[in-house]
Enzyme design. Structure first.
Site, PDB file in Angstrom:
ATOM      1  N   GLU A 157       0.830  -1.209   0.000  1.00  0.00           N
ATOM      2  CA  GLU A 157       0.000   0.000   0.000  1.00  0.00           C
ATOM      3  C   GLU A 157       0.864   1.259   0.000  1.00  0.00           C
ATOM      4  O   GLU A 157       0.575   2.239   0.693  1.00  0.00           O
ATOM      5  CB  GLU A 157      -0.955  -0.023   1.203  1.00  0.00           C
ATOM      6  CG  GLU A 157      -1.961  -1.163   1.112  1.00  0.00           C
ATOM      7  CD  GLU A 157      -2.943  -1.190   2.274  1.00  0.00           C
ATOM      8  OE1 GLU A 157      -2.604  -0.690   3.362  1.00  0.00           O
ATOM      9  OE2 GLU A 157      -4.049  -1.702   2.090  1.00  0.00           O
ATOM     10  N   GLU A 232      -6.147  -8.083  -1.032  1.00  0.00           N
ATOM     11  CA  GLU A 232      -6.756  -8.066   0.296  1.00  0.00           C
ATOM     12  C   GLU A 232      -8.254  -7.816   0.138  1.00  0.00           C
ATOM     13  O   GLU A 232      -8.680  -6.671   0.000  1.00  0.00           O
ATOM     14  CB  GLU A 232      -6.138  -6.980   1.184  1.00  0.00           C
ATOM     15  CG  GLU A 232      -4.706  -7.255   1.593  1.00  0.00           C
ATOM     16  CD  GLU A 232      -4.185  -6.231   2.600  1.00  0.00           C
ATOM     17  OE1 GLU A 232      -5.015  -5.476   3.161  1.00  0.00           O
ATOM     18  OE2 GLU A 232      -2.964  -6.186   2.809  1.00  0.00           O
TER      19      GLU A 232
END
Length: 581
Positions: A157, A232
């Protein structure tokens, strides 16, 4: 040996391969239960398991690496292969994961000017030293070397943190130069800026999200990403202390989004099984206020914190069977028993502050942060003797995190938390000070922030100054109360005591089984079981009981050491059922 390629789709040994994966963090599950959790993942219909590798789990002290026992990530990967699963590894320096400091070791903060998650040479020096130890252990685990690992992550991320492309390139090259030859990937939120900032040449991009699958994949497609994978799929969420209730999501709605993912691309369920943040290793978030995470990382996942199948598990399995047009082959899995052991016997208690102050002291003119004292988690006691003040009117702790309890001659005068530490505290009524009075400040690390730019602001304890009545107080004794030090605090008195205290209890076990420690009536603190750091408790919830896996117990007498900081205590009972609130 096998091959895994990313072209218009994923290809394993030249044939299309759909990844249906679930996250299990080996560091949140006792090793004795790794097989159970992996088998249950396979039994739901998944073909792959994914895990982070937290740096601070393997190099807690600078230059001291540990890849044994619970920390043997290679053993976890080999076990996954043994039960018939492929593996996705995320060995990035930063993991987030609601884990202490996002996986970074606290000692990085000893150095002034340290800049994290960028190509700063001081930071990269430590990353590369870590990779010199870690990456060679992962090379034999790749499918290209006969192992089960399909892909590895470069950064996590990053598009929501920074845009240093030289940093991403350096991480990519560090992995390939050390022998990683399976495909590399990044994972980012499916937003334009995040995808653009997180992109680097030669590295596959994936997305992280928990709903609106079609819309999220459309954004990724517009960025030229193919094939499509949600790295995710947030099928639940985590809890923080004081959030009111255990976080849950609608299982049927979640299963519908999951079915869309199966139809449109590839998926990793985050989390399939959340587990537990043992060892005071929970992280925190900080947006408008500090929100430290609970010890439980149940995540409302398909498999509960203690490994039980949920309604979400059954619906996800049905979605996989519908997608594949065939039932998932049965997997034989021995049942793990639960048991209650009743009320623990209270053996002894002693005041915390005198016990702490009897330990070796660090003396310095100014208060020092935990990191400068060589400490990562736990509490630090700051002590000084007041010689000039006749009363306390104003108190300010400069550069302090996270929660500070202030005592004068052993009596509590104020507790400051989060934003309250950023400004001067003005006493409504000045507190009288006798000549030679002892001022104690007990500061707790509630979990370093694991997300956002605030990760660089995570020195704990007191990093600046203690200002009394608008003047700085110099001359401090500091007592480190990390896990090792807390375990050494042994109370002798059988009678209960007032104020922060250390309590010793015991209970008998005839047959080891999973159980749950209920501390109703206690305030806040830390629990150790047979020398193992079980975790935190706090009366504000929502977590009501601490999970105890059977392997942490022993037949016969078991010992509980409870460090309680609010001056409250009640019964400690071992129950057969969880209570997440």
């Amino acid at each position: 040996m096998s091959t895994f390629e990313i072209r218009d789709d994923f290809y394993l040994d030249g044939k299309r391969f759909q990844i249906i994966s679930g996250s299990i963090h080996y560091f949140r599950v006792v090793p004795q239960y790794w097989r159970d959790r992996l088998l249950k993942l396979k039994a739901m219909g998944c073909n792959t398991v994914e895990t982070y590798i937290p740096w601070n789990f393997h190099e807690r002290r600078r230059g001291e690496f540990d890849f044994t026992g619970w920390r043997d990530v290679a053993a976890f990967v080999r076990l996954a292969q043994e039960v018939g699963l492929y593996v996705i590894l995320r060995p990035t320096p930063y993991i987030c994961g609601e884990w202490e400091f996002g996986g970074f070791p606290a000692w990085l903060l000893e150095e002034d000017g340290m800049r994290l998650r960028c190509s700063d040479p001081a930071y990269m020096k430590h990353v590369l030293a870590y990779y010199d130890e870690l990456i060679p252990r992962l090379v034999p685990l790749q499918v290209t070397h006969g192992g089960p690992v399909l892909m590895m992550q470069v950064e996590n991320e990053y598009g929501s943190y920074g845009d240093d492309k030289a940093y991403l390139t350096a991480l990519r090259d560090a992995m390939t130069e050390r022998g990683i030859d399976v495909p590399l990937f990044t994972s980012d939120g499916p937003e334009d800026d995040m995808l653009a900032c997180g992109r680097t040449e030669g590295v596959f991009q994936t997305g992280n999200f928990g709903s609106q699958t079609k819309e999220r994949f459309a954004i990724m497609t517009a960025h030229g990403i193919k094939p499509l994978m949600c790295m995710e799929f947030w099928c639940g969420w985590f809890d923080h202390w004081g959030c009111g209730r255990h976080s849950t999501t609608d299982a049927a709605v979640c299963a519908k989004d999951f079915a869309d993912l199966l139809a449109l691309g590839h998926v990793n369920i985050y989390m399939f099984h959340g587990g537990t943040s043992f060892g005071l290793m929970n992280g925190s978030n900080d947006y408008d206020r500090l929100t430290p995470d609970t010890t439980s990382y149940d995540y409302d996942a398909p498999l509960s914190e203690d490994g039980r199948e949920t309604e979400k598990y059954r619906l996800f399995k049905a979605a996989i069977e519908a997608h594949q047009g065939a039932p998932v082959p049965p997997v034989e899995i021995p049942e793990i028993p639960r048991a209650g052991y009743g009320e623990a016997k209270h053996l002894a208690a002693a005041p915390l502050l005198p016990l702490a102050a009897a330990r070796p002291a660090h003396h310095h003119v100014t208060p020092q942060s935990m990191e400068r004292l060589g400490q990562d988690v736990g509490y630090t006691l700051y002590r000084t003797t007041l010689v000039n003040e006749r009363e306390l009117r104003i108190l300010q702790l400069v550069g302090a995190n996270d929660r500070a309890q202030v005592f004068l001659d052993g009596q509590p005068i104020v507790t400051l938390y989060d934003r309250e530490l950023l400004k001067a505290h003005v006493f409504e009524t000045p507190v009288p000070v006798r000549p030679g009075a002892v001022l104690d400040i007990l500061v707790e690390n509630l979990g370093r922030v694991n997300y956002s730019y605030k990760i660089e602001q995570q020195r704990k304890g007191i990093d600046g100054a203690v200002v009394l009545n608008n003047h700085q107080r110099y001359g401090w004794d500091m007592f480190v109360l990390d896990e090792t030090a807390l375990l050494a605090l042994r109370p002798q008195n059988e009678a209960p005591v007032q104020g922060p205290a250390v309590h010793l209890l015991s209970f008998e076990v005839d047959r080891c089984a999973d159980t749950f420690l209920d501390l109703t009536g206690w305030g806040k603190g830390t629990v150790f079981l047979n020398g193992f750091t079980l975790g935190r408790f706090w009366e504000i919830g929502p977590q009501k009981r601490l999970y105890i896996p059977a392997p942490l117990l022993r037949e016969g007498e078991n010992e509980l050491l409870i460090v309680e900081t609010e001056g409250r205590f009640g019964k400690a009972t071992l129950e057969s059922e969880p209570a997440l609130g």
